[in-house]
Design an enzyme around this catalytic site. Structure first.
Site, PDB file in Angstrom:
ATOM      1  N   HIS A  69       0.836  -1.207   0.000  1.00  0.00           N
ATOM      2  CA  HIS A  69       0.000   0.000   0.000  1.00  0.00           C
ATOM      3  C   HIS A  69       0.867   1.251   0.000  1.00  0.00           C
ATOM      4  O   HIS A  69       1.903   1.313   0.661  1.00  0.00           O
ATOM      5  CB  HIS A  69      -0.960   0.007   1.193  1.00  0.00           C
ATOM      6  CG  HIS A  69      -0.310  -0.048   2.537  1.00  0.00           C
ATOM      7  ND1 HIS A  69       0.049   1.088   3.237  1.00  0.00           N
ATOM      8  CD2 HIS A  69       0.045  -1.089   3.330  1.00  0.00           C
ATOM      9  CE1 HIS A  69       0.579   0.735   4.404  1.00  0.00           C
ATOM     10  NE2 HIS A  69       0.602  -0.582   4.477  1.00  0.00           N
ATOM     11  N   ASP A  71      -0.586   4.264   0.772  1.00  0.00           N
ATOM     12  CA  ASP A  71      -1.131   5.203   1.755  1.00  0.00           C
ATOM     13  C   ASP A  71      -0.442   5.018   3.099  1.00  0.00           C
ATOM     14  O   ASP A  71       0.081   3.950   3.419  1.00  0.00           O
ATOM     15  CB  ASP A  71      -2.645   5.038   1.902  1.00  0.00           C
ATOM     16  CG  ASP A  71      -3.069   3.637   2.348  1.00  0.00           C
ATOM     17  OD1 ASP A  71      -2.445   2.653   1.891  1.00  0.00           O
ATOM     18  OD2 ASP A  71      -4.004   3.523   3.147  1.00  0.00           O
ATOM     19  N   GLU A 136      -5.215   0.755   2.372  1.00  0.00           N
ATOM     20  CA  GLU A 136      -4.954  -0.283   3.370  1.00  0.00           C
ATOM     21  C   GLU A 136      -5.068   0.262   4.782  1.00  0.00           C
ATOM     22  O   GLU A 136      -5.572  -0.414   5.682  1.00  0.00           O
ATOM     23  CB  GLU A 136      -3.556  -0.870   3.149  1.00  0.00           C
ATOM     24  CG  GLU A 136      -3.326  -2.219   3.840  1.00  0.00           C
ATOM     25  CD  GLU A 136      -2.870  -2.103   5.287  1.00  0.00           C
ATOM     26  OE1 GLU A 136      -2.940  -3.116   6.012  1.00  0.00           O
ATOM     27  OE2 GLU A 136      -2.450  -1.003   5.702  1.00  0.00           O
ATOM     28  N   GLU A 137      -4.627   1.501   4.983  1.00  0.00           N
ATOM     29  CA  GLU A 137      -4.667   2.097   6.317  1.00  0.00           C
ATOM     30  C   GLU A 137      -6.044   2.673   6.651  1.00  0.00           C
ATOM     31  O   GLU A 137      -6.279   3.099   7.772  1.00  0.00           O
ATOM     32  CB  GLU A 137      -3.613   3.209   6.439  1.00  0.00           C
ATOM     33  CG  GLU A 137      -2.178   2.750   6.247  1.00  0.00           C
ATOM     34  CD  GLU A 137      -1.664   1.887   7.380  1.00  0.00           C
ATOM     35  OE1 GLU A 137      -2.468   1.507   8.252  1.00  0.00           O
ATOM     36  OE2 GLU A 137      -0.462   1.572   7.392  1.00  0.00           O
ATOM     37  N   GLU A 165       4.419  -5.990   4.229  1.00  0.00           N
ATOM     38  CA  GLU A 165       4.117  -5.421   5.545  1.00  0.00           C
ATOM     39  C   GLU A 165       5.316  -5.572   6.482  1.00  0.00           C
ATOM     40  O   GLU A 165       6.074  -6.544   6.394  1.00  0.00           O
ATOM     41  CB  GLU A 165       2.908  -6.122   6.153  1.00  0.00           C
ATOM     42  CG  GLU A 165       1.587  -5.760   5.518  1.00  0.00           C
ATOM     43  CD  GLU A 165       1.156  -4.329   5.794  1.00  0.00           C
ATOM     44  OE1 GLU A 165       1.663  -3.715   6.758  1.00  0.00           O
ATOM     45  OE2 GLU A 165       0.320  -3.814   5.046  1.00  0.00           O
TER      46      GLU A 165
END
Length: 378
Positions: A69, A71, A136-137, A165
């Site tokens: 991601h 973001d 994602e966040e 991650e």
């Protein structure tokens, strides 16, 4: 080896793009331009305010996908940062900035590893893909899950997926994730009878009424877990009551709580057991449930074995396979990919002030990803 220097350069470019969820800040355009030069077909997928990118090179199987991601979470008080969170800064052997660990450095490592592999093997077997989102966040409703749905619609599947991650605990590569626990949240409202604190016989205090039930829920053993998952946990995250006056018993109390649950429990069984306890205590209540994620476990196969071996080669660690921690977008990818592994930087600074990654990690991470491509696409 040039990959580390190239990853640092790209990570700095990405960190400098302000991309607080669901904004992408131009990160995916930058990445797509580089990938297109390496022969990828890049497809932007916009859903609502969310920007997604699906990029693929070649059409053969197996498909090795890197996922992540662009973001980041909000910065918190800027005055408490030692340097501007969107001005990537190097000091004392670390790269500082929002997203440095979660997870713009991993994305940079993905890209330079793919570029190096393609330069080395331009006619490689199989396919390489990247799946990126800016959601994602956030609520994660228009991000990876929507891309997965689109890929499913056209029968496009992934054989191996590496999610960047930040899984490492003390040093790079000491922990890989091959699954995640489920997340089930609830907002409970228990009703009583409001009144003056001086006349307890005329009120029903909902805080007092709910307390024994919460105590029972807190000490309940929901399951024992299993070889892959720790026992299911129950945690109260917020209790709110009161009218603003110190001499008034409130008419209701709101309680927020969450389960992180193993495959030994289901969201249905947890709901039933909670509501049974509340009814046993004679409470007048309403409850709204939110299923954030179901638990999943990726099978132990070629991807896990490869990454464990490659990780040990580059870090010296015999990594632990774990399902602990929060949720990740791997929970969506597992629907179209039988083997998913998460491996990324040390997570000690994620979502915190002065987020950072050690430069040594940023040098090693692309080498791990590159050797994984070499092993999976000989």
């Amino acid at each position: 080896m040039p990959e580390g220097a190239s990853a640092l350069e790209l990570a700095r470019e990405l960190i400098a793009r302000k991309s607080i969820t669901p904004e992408d800040g131009g990160c995916q355009e930058l990445i797509a331009a580089r990938l297109e030069r390496a022969g990828f077909r890049c497809e932007a997928m916009k859903f609502g305010e969310v920007t997604n990118l699906w990029a693929r090179r070649r059409s053969a199987s197996p498909v090795v996908c890197f996922a992540g991601h662009t973001d980041v979470v909000p910065t918190g008080p800027l005055v408490e940062w030692q340097s501007d969170p969107f001005t990537p800064t190097i000091r004392e052997g670390k790269l500082y900035g929002r997203g440095a660990a979660d997870m713009k450095s991993s994305i940079a490592a993905f890209v330079v590893a793919a570029e190096a592999f393609i330069a080395e093997r331009p006619a490689h077997s199989g396919s390489i893909a990247l799946l990126l989102t800016s959601d994602e966040e956030g609520p994660a409703v228009d991000g990876t899950v929507r891309v997965v749905e689109r890929l499913e619609e056209r029968n496009e599947r992934i054989d191996y997926c590496i999610v960047g991650e930040p899984t490492s605990v003390d040093s790079l590569g000491d922990m890989l994730k091959n699954g995640r626990r489920g997340s089930l949240s609830a907002k409970l409202i228990v009703r009583g009878l409001q009144g003056h604190v001086a006349y307890p016989h005329l009120v029903r205090n909902p805080v007092h009424l709910v307390a024994p039930a919460l105590a029972e829920l807190a000490r309940t053993e929901w399951d024992k877990g299993n070889q892959s998952f720790p026992p299911t946990s129950f945690q109260v995250s917020n209790i709110h009551a009161g009218t603003g006056a110190a001499n008034v018993v409130p008419g209701s109390v709101e309680v927020d709580f969450n389960f992180r649950f193993s495959t030994e429990s289901s969201d249905r069984s947890l709901k039933q057991r909670v509501e049974s306890v509340l009814k046993k205590h004679g409470l007048q209540f309403s409850i709204d449930w939110t299923l954030g994620a179901k638990p999943f476990l990726s099978r132990r196969g070629r991807l896990a074995d490869t990454m464990l071996a490659v990780g040990k080669k580059h870090t010296g660690h015999s990594a632990e396979l774990s399902t602990t921690g929060g949720t990740s977008d791997a929970r969506f990818i597992i629907d179209i990919c039988p083997e998913v592994i998460e491996l990324g930087p040390v997570n000690a600074s994620i979502h915190k002030l002065n987020e950072h990654i050690a430069l040594a990690e940023l040098e090693t991470l692309p080498r791990i990803y590159l050797d994984t491509l070499r092993a999976l696409l000989p």
